[in-house]
Design a protein around this motif. Structure first.
Motif, PDB file in Angstrom:
ATOM      1  N   ASP A   1       0.817  -1.175   0.027  1.00 44.91           N
ATOM      2  CA  ASP A   1      -0.038   0.020   0.017  1.00 44.91           C
ATOM      3  C   ASP A   1       0.943   1.245  -0.106  1.00 44.91           C
ATOM      4  O   ASP A   1       2.114   1.331   0.270  1.00 44.91           O
ATOM      5  CB  ASP A   1      -0.994   0.122   1.208  1.00 44.91           C
ATOM      6  CG  ASP A   1      -0.173   0.181   2.501  1.00 44.91           C
ATOM      7  OD1 ASP A   1       0.111   1.172   2.903  1.00 44.91           O
ATOM      8  OD2 ASP A   1      -0.028  -0.833   3.241  1.00 44.91           O
ATOM      9  N   LEU A   2       0.162   2.353  -0.436  1.00 46.20           N
ATOM     10  CA  LEU A   2       0.984   3.722  -0.399  1.00 46.20           C
ATOM     11  C   LEU A   2       0.815   4.682   0.830  1.00 46.20           C
ATOM     12  O   LEU A   2       0.372   5.692   0.660  1.00 46.20           O
ATOM     13  CB  LEU A   2       0.426   4.401  -1.552  1.00 46.20           C
ATOM     14  CG  LEU A   2       1.034   3.487  -2.882  1.00 46.20           C
ATOM     15  CD1 LEU A   2       0.495   4.404  -4.023  1.00 46.20           C
ATOM     16  CD2 LEU A   2       2.525   3.384  -3.028  1.00 46.20           C
ATOM     17  N   SER A   3       0.826   3.902   1.870  1.00 47.25           N
ATOM     18  CA  SER A   3       0.332   4.888   3.161  1.00 47.25           C
ATOM     19  C   SER A   3       1.693   5.576   3.462  1.00 47.25           C
ATOM     20  O   SER A   3       2.701   5.543   2.729  1.00 47.25           O
ATOM     21  CB  SER A   3       0.421   3.851   4.393  1.00 47.25           C
ATOM     22  OG  SER A   3       1.598   3.256   4.629  1.00 47.25           O
ATOM     23  N   VAL A   4       1.465   6.729   4.323  1.00 53.79           N
ATOM     24  CA  VAL A   4       2.605   7.504   4.419  1.00 53.79           C
ATOM     25  C   VAL A   4       3.780   7.111   5.114  1.00 53.79           C
ATOM     26  O   VAL A   4       4.837   7.337   4.790  1.00 53.79           O
ATOM     27  CB  VAL A   4       1.999   8.635   5.298  1.00 53.79           C
ATOM     28  CG1 VAL A   4       3.124   9.521   5.999  1.00 53.79           C
ATOM     29  CG2 VAL A   4       0.920   9.716   4.704  1.00 53.79           C
TER      30      VAL A   4
ATOM     31  N   GLU B   1       7.814   6.975   3.287  1.00 53.81           N
ATOM     32  CA  GLU B   1       9.035   7.545   3.664  1.00 53.81           C
ATOM     33  C   GLU B   1      10.406   6.815   3.074  1.00 53.81           C
ATOM     34  O   GLU B   1      11.401   7.514   3.005  1.00 53.81           O
ATOM     35  CB  GLU B   1       9.112   7.483   5.310  1.00 53.81           C
ATOM     36  CG  GLU B   1       9.299   5.856   5.694  1.00 53.81           C
ATOM     37  CD  GLU B   1       9.383   6.151   7.323  1.00 53.81           C
ATOM     38  OE1 GLU B   1      10.063   7.030   7.968  1.00 53.81           O
ATOM     39  OE2 GLU B   1       8.708   4.966   7.811  1.00 53.81           O
ATOM     40  N   TYR B   2      10.245   5.540   2.699  1.00 59.17           N
ATOM     41  CA  TYR B   2      11.438   4.966   2.153  1.00 59.17           C
ATOM     42  C   TYR B   2      11.542   5.406   0.499  1.00 59.17           C
ATOM     43  O   TYR B   2      12.312   5.043   0.026  1.00 59.17           O
ATOM     44  CB  TYR B   2      11.122   3.416   2.056  1.00 59.17           C
ATOM     45  CG  TYR B   2      11.048   3.154   3.746  1.00 59.17           C
ATOM     46  CD1 TYR B   2      12.063   2.914   4.254  1.00 59.17           C
ATOM     47  CD2 TYR B   2       9.934   2.712   4.239  1.00 59.17           C
ATOM     48  CE1 TYR B   2      12.330   2.457   5.614  1.00 59.17           C
ATOM     49  CE2 TYR B   2       9.823   2.381   5.415  1.00 59.17           C
ATOM     50  CZ  TYR B   2      11.082   2.139   6.270  1.00 59.17           C
ATOM     51  OH  TYR B   2      11.150   1.824   7.541  1.00 59.17           O
ATOM     52  N   HIS B   3      10.609   5.925  -0.263  1.00 62.40           N
ATOM     53  CA  HIS B   3      10.645   6.600  -1.545  1.00 62.40           C
ATOM     54  C   HIS B   3      11.339   7.987  -1.407  1.00 62.40           C
ATOM     55  O   HIS B   3      10.957   9.125  -1.668  1.00 62.40           O
ATOM     56  CB  HIS B   3       9.274   6.778  -1.956  1.00 62.40           C
ATOM     57  CG  HIS B   3       9.319   7.043  -3.338  1.00 62.40           C
ATOM     58  ND1 HIS B   3       9.506   6.055  -4.225  1.00 62.40           N
ATOM     59  CD2 HIS B   3       8.874   8.108  -4.279  1.00 62.40           C
ATOM     60  CE1 HIS B   3       9.540   6.519  -5.329  1.00 62.40           C
ATOM     61  NE2 HIS B   3       8.833   7.774  -5.482  1.00 62.40           N
ATOM     62  N   THR B   4      12.694   7.808  -1.413  1.00 62.21           N
ATOM     63  CA  THR B   4      13.828   8.890  -1.148  1.00 62.21           C
ATOM     64  C   THR B   4      14.769   8.781  -2.409  1.00 62.21           C
ATOM     65  O   THR B   4      14.879   7.652  -2.895  1.00 62.21           O
ATOM     66  CB  THR B   4      14.375   9.086  -0.012  1.00 62.21           C
ATOM     67  OG1 THR B   4      15.305   8.025   0.133  1.00 62.21           O
ATOM     68  CG2 THR B   4      13.310   9.194   1.214  1.00 62.21           C
TER      69      THR B   4
END
Length: 64
Positions: free
Chosen positions: A4-7, A11-14
């Motif tokens: 899922d694309l939860s907040v 956080e790992y999408h950097t």
């Protein structure tokens, strides 16, 4: 790596993570290549190209 694309998961999408993922892939991928086991991902030249995000990712990876 998440379903899922939860907040909390985003956080790992950097940029740092994207660069680390690309480096990990280049160092660990096992692809069928002419020459068999004598050709490894670590010893094979990688060519990174692109525009926009992929071009920027190339520059960030090379600077690291």
């Amino acid at each position: 790596p998440f379903s899922d694309l939860s907040v909390g998961n985003l956080e790992y999408h950097t940029i740092s993570q994207a660069v680390a993922d690309l480096i990990y892939f280049a160092e660990n991928v096992q692809l069928p290549m002419p020459g068999g086991d004598s050709v490894s991902a670590k010893t094979t030249p990688w060519v990174l190209v692109g525009g926009s995000y992929s071009g920027a990712l190339t520059a960030w990876t090379m600077s690291r």
